[in-house]
Design an enzyme around this catalytic site. Structure first.
Site, PDB file in Angstrom:
ATOM      1  N   ARG A 119       0.856  -1.201   0.000  1.00 15.64           N
ATOM      2  CA  ARG A 119       0.000   0.000   0.000  1.00 15.64           C
ATOM      3  C   ARG A 119       0.883   1.239   0.000  1.00 15.64           C
ATOM      4  NH1 ARG A 119      -5.081  -2.091   1.487  1.00 15.64           N
ATOM      5  NH2 ARG A 119      -6.353  -1.516  -0.287  1.00 15.64           N
ATOM      6  N   GLN A 124      -0.632   2.873  -6.090  1.00 15.33           N
ATOM      7  CA  GLN A 124      -2.062   3.203  -6.029  1.00 15.33           C
ATOM      8  C   GLN A 124      -2.802   2.904  -7.328  1.00 15.33           C
ATOM      9  OE1 GLN A 124      -2.394   7.206  -4.539  1.00 15.33           O
ATOM     10  NE2 GLN A 124      -2.471   6.501  -2.423  1.00 15.33           N
ATOM     11  N   ASP A 127      -3.714  -0.768  -7.549  1.00 16.08           N
ATOM     12  CA  ASP A 127      -4.205  -1.348  -6.300  1.00 16.08           C
ATOM     13  C   ASP A 127      -5.617  -1.926  -6.502  1.00 16.08           C
ATOM     14  OD1 ASP A 127      -5.195  -1.835  -3.775  1.00 16.08           O
ATOM     15  OD2 ASP A 127      -4.364  -0.023  -2.885  1.00 16.08           O
ATOM     16  N   SER A 130      -8.139  -1.715  -3.496  1.00 21.87           N
ATOM     17  CA  SER A 130      -8.819  -0.428  -3.351  1.00 21.87           C
ATOM     18  C   SER A 130      -9.858  -0.219  -4.437  1.00 21.87           C
ATOM     19  CB  SER A 130      -7.814   0.724  -3.404  1.00 21.87           C
ATOM     20  OG  SER A 130      -6.984   0.665  -2.281  1.00 21.87           O
ATOM     21  N   TYR A 230      -2.418  -1.710   7.321  1.00 21.35           N
ATOM     22  CA  TYR A 230      -3.407  -2.736   7.675  1.00 21.35           C
ATOM     23  C   TYR A 230      -3.537  -2.856   9.184  1.00 21.35           C
ATOM     24  CZ  TYR A 230      -3.267  -4.423   2.869  1.00 21.35           C
ATOM     25  OH  TYR A 230      -3.359  -4.538   1.522  1.00 21.35           O
TER      26      TYR A 230
HETATM   27  P1  NAD Z   1      -9.035  -3.917   5.046  1.00 21.18           P
HETATM   28  O1  NAD Z   1     -10.009  -4.281   3.986  1.00 21.18           O
HETATM   29  O2  NAD Z   1      -7.887  -4.821   5.306  1.00 21.18           O
HETATM   30  O3  NAD Z   1      -9.825  -3.719   6.437  1.00 21.18           O
HETATM   31  C1  NAD Z   1     -10.943  -2.858   6.504  1.00 21.18           C
HETATM   32  C2  NAD Z   1     -10.860  -2.006   7.749  1.00 21.18           C
HETATM   33  O4  NAD Z   1     -11.194  -2.782   8.907  1.00 21.18           O
HETATM   34  C3  NAD Z   1      -9.498  -1.392   8.042  1.00 21.18           C
HETATM   35  O5  NAD Z   1      -9.612   0.015   8.057  1.00 21.18           O
HETATM   36  C4  NAD Z   1      -9.138  -1.964   9.406  1.00 21.18           C
HETATM   37  O6  NAD Z   1      -8.398  -1.052  10.201  1.00 21.18           O
HETATM   38  C5  NAD Z   1     -10.505  -2.221   9.980  1.00 21.18           C
HETATM   39  N1  NAD Z   1     -10.574  -3.086  11.165  1.00 21.18           N
HETATM   40  C6  NAD Z   1      -9.889  -4.220  11.447  1.00 21.18           C
HETATM   41  N2  NAD Z   1     -10.246  -4.704  12.656  1.00 21.18           N
HETATM   42  C7  NAD Z   1     -11.211  -3.880  13.144  1.00 21.18           C
HETATM   43  C8  NAD Z   1     -11.983  -3.847  14.327  1.00 21.18           C
HETATM   44  N3  NAD Z   1     -11.847  -4.747  15.292  1.00 21.18           N
HETATM   45  N4  NAD Z   1     -12.876  -2.839  14.480  1.00 21.18           N
HETATM   46  C9  NAD Z   1     -13.016  -1.886  13.544  1.00 21.18           C
HETATM   47  N5  NAD Z   1     -12.326  -1.863  12.395  1.00 21.18           N
HETATM   48  C10 NAD Z   1     -11.423  -2.846  12.200  1.00 21.18           C
HETATM   49  O7  NAD Z   1      -8.494  -2.452   4.804  1.00 21.18           O
HETATM   50  P2  NAD Z   1      -8.337  -1.648   3.437  1.00 21.18           P
HETATM   51  O8  NAD Z   1      -9.600  -1.038   3.037  1.00 21.18           O
HETATM   52  O9  NAD Z   1      -7.670  -2.551   2.478  1.00 21.18           O
HETATM   53  O10 NAD Z   1      -7.375  -0.480   3.887  1.00 21.18           O
HETATM   54  C11 NAD Z   1      -6.210  -0.788   4.638  1.00 21.18           C
HETATM   55  C12 NAD Z   1      -5.330   0.412   4.757  1.00 21.18           C
HETATM   56  O11 NAD Z   1      -4.625   0.695   3.575  1.00 21.18           O
HETATM   57  C13 NAD Z   1      -5.999   1.691   5.148  1.00 21.18           C
HETATM   58  O12 NAD Z   1      -5.151   2.294   6.073  1.00 21.18           O
HETATM   59  C14 NAD Z   1      -6.020   2.475   3.880  1.00 21.18           C
HETATM   60  O13 NAD Z   1      -6.098   3.863   4.119  1.00 21.18           O
HETATM   61  C15 NAD Z   1      -4.705   2.072   3.325  1.00 21.18           C
HETATM   62  N6  NAD Z   1      -4.591   2.281   1.890  1.00 21.18           N
HETATM   63  C16 NAD Z   1      -3.447   2.883   1.424  1.00 21.18           C
HETATM   64  C17 NAD Z   1      -3.277   3.065   0.067  1.00 21.18           C
HETATM   65  C18 NAD Z   1      -2.044   3.711  -0.457  1.00 21.18           C
HETATM   66  O14 NAD Z   1      -1.457   4.536   0.188  1.00 21.18           O
HETATM   67  N7  NAD Z   1      -1.592   3.316  -1.631  1.00 21.18           N
HETATM   68  C19 NAD Z   1      -4.236   2.618  -0.817  1.00 21.18           C
HETATM   69  C20 NAD Z   1      -5.377   2.001  -0.309  1.00 21.18           C
HETATM   70  C21 NAD Z   1      -5.533   1.819   1.050  1.00 21.18           C
END
Ligand code: NAD
Length: 372
Positions: A119, A124, A127, A130, A230
């Protein structure tokens, strides 16, 4: 090199790994493209459009036996028999499934699982997690709105006033943030929870209320930062405090959208049966984590079930319900990834030292490189 685009064989998979737009770009990059007849039909990309973009149409066998095969989902055992040892496969190959990865290696493939991309900013545009989760978050809210016997916005009419729906979103990653934004656009009052402290500002910037579970120890605060963006499993004491608070908020909610995941682990249970029992009849839960065991133990894979008067929607493939846009975004993700493994002459040139390529590479010429 020859690129093959087979029709996805997994039941309910309506997406396709290349669209006429991306095929045109592959042709200008000196590749030849063979598209299985009907590969894009379920996503409303007709065969004619692929031919107009420069592809030839072929059988499944022809598409799968190309030197570079682009897929949405990991190939079935039947599909693997049509693929040539030494060929390259790019797709969502389920990097946490050891048997699946082993079967790709056994088939002699060089396989790239796009879900494993780090990530980081540079990744991006490729990805897939996303691009697809964003659509899933949007669609989850529409499914909930459709199932719900009332409206989302507050509405003042000559016949009386209707109250706005209360929506709780659990997990504010990519899908959760889009669910918040979509529910807000429909006029709901939205609250959301996440373990990661960074999520608070993002939730609030969308106009939703953050359900705050304060950290009581440095260890809790440290674990909640997660790794690489994550989440990590939180200590039991924090989970218990979160459960109590979330349960209170959920009992007031009309709609719950759950998206909480921890990579490579079962989904955390966030909505207990007791909470569902206490919800108002006619409420709706959409459990986007159902494929990984669910955030609610009552939701069932690929079903809508009614329990204690609450509808639980457990569809596992929401992006496939918006296949045209999901395919368009996925196909662009794949196109961007291919820039890292092919050269300007349309030849294979895998940049193995590139951190994105290295992270996605699951097997190389039949050797398993990553154990799930
Ligand atoms: P994911 O699908 O793995 O998980 C979904 C969400 O569930 C996450 O936000 C996680 O923190 C949350 N979660 C886990 N346990 C939990 C609990 N007990 N209670 C409440 N929430 C809980 O996550 P995702 O959508 O793939 O995103 C993961 C991360 O990657 C985020 O920080 C996102 O901002 C980041 N991201 C970064 C980039 C980048 O910079 N290139 C791109 C996409 C996403």
């Amino acid at each position: 090199m020859q690129i093959g685009i087979p029709r996805e064989s997994l039941q309910g998979e309506t997406r396709v790994a290349a669209t006429p737009e991306t095929v045109k770009k592959y042709i200008s990059a000196k590749h030849q493209v063979v598209v299985e007849t009907g590969a894009g039909a379920a996503a409303h990309y007709p065969d004619d459009a692929y031919v107009a973009a420069g592809a030839t149409l072929g059988t499944a066998e022809q598409a799968l036996s190309a030197a570079l095969v682009l897929k949405v989902r990991t190939p079935s055992a039947g599909e693997l028999t049509s693929m040539k040892p030494g060929s390259v496969l790019v797709g969502m190959l389920d990097p946490f499934n050891p048997e699946g990865l082993q079967s790709l290696a056994t088939a002699g493939l060089t396989a790239f699982a796009l879900e494993a991309a780090p990530r980081i900013t540079r990744a991006q545009s490729l990805d897939v997690l996303s691009s697809q989760a964003n659509l899933a978050g949007y669609k989850a809210v529409l499914l909930a709105a459709n199932q719900y016997g009332r409206l989302f916005p507050m509405m003042m009419t000559a016949a009386g006033t209707l109250k706005a729906a209360r929506v709780v979103v659990l997990g504010a990653g990519v899908a959760g943030l889009q669910a918040i934004a979509t529910a807000k656009r429909l006029g709901a009052v939205v609250e959301a929870s996440d373990v990661r402290p960074a999520a608070k500002e993002q939730i609030e910037s969308l106009g939703a209320k953050f359900i705050d579970v304060p950290f009581e120890t440095d260890e809790e605060r440290e674990i909640a930062q997660g790794v690489g963006g994550y989440a990590r499993p939180m200590p039991a004491a924090w989970m218990a405090r979160q459960a109590a608070l979330v349960s209170e908020r959920c009992k007031q909610a009309d709609i719950i959208i759950t998206t909480a995941l921890i990579p490579g682990r079962p989904a955390p249970t966030l909505v207990s049966e007791e909470t569902v029992q206490a919800m108002k009849p006619g409420s709706v839960i959409v459990d986007l984590a159902v494929e990984r065991g669910g955030n609610c133990p009552l939701s069932e894979k690929d079903k809508v079930v009614v329990k204690h008067g609450v509808s639980l929607i457990g569809y596992t493939n929401l992006p496939a319900m918006v296949a045209t846009d999901a395919s368009a975004l996925y196909a662009r993700n794949v196109l961007d990834f291919l820039k890292l493994i092919t050269d300007a002459e349309g030849q294979l040139a895998i940049q193995r030292e590139d951190e994105i390529v290295a992270a996605c590479l699951m097997s190389s010429d039949g050797n398993l490189l990553r154990s799930a």
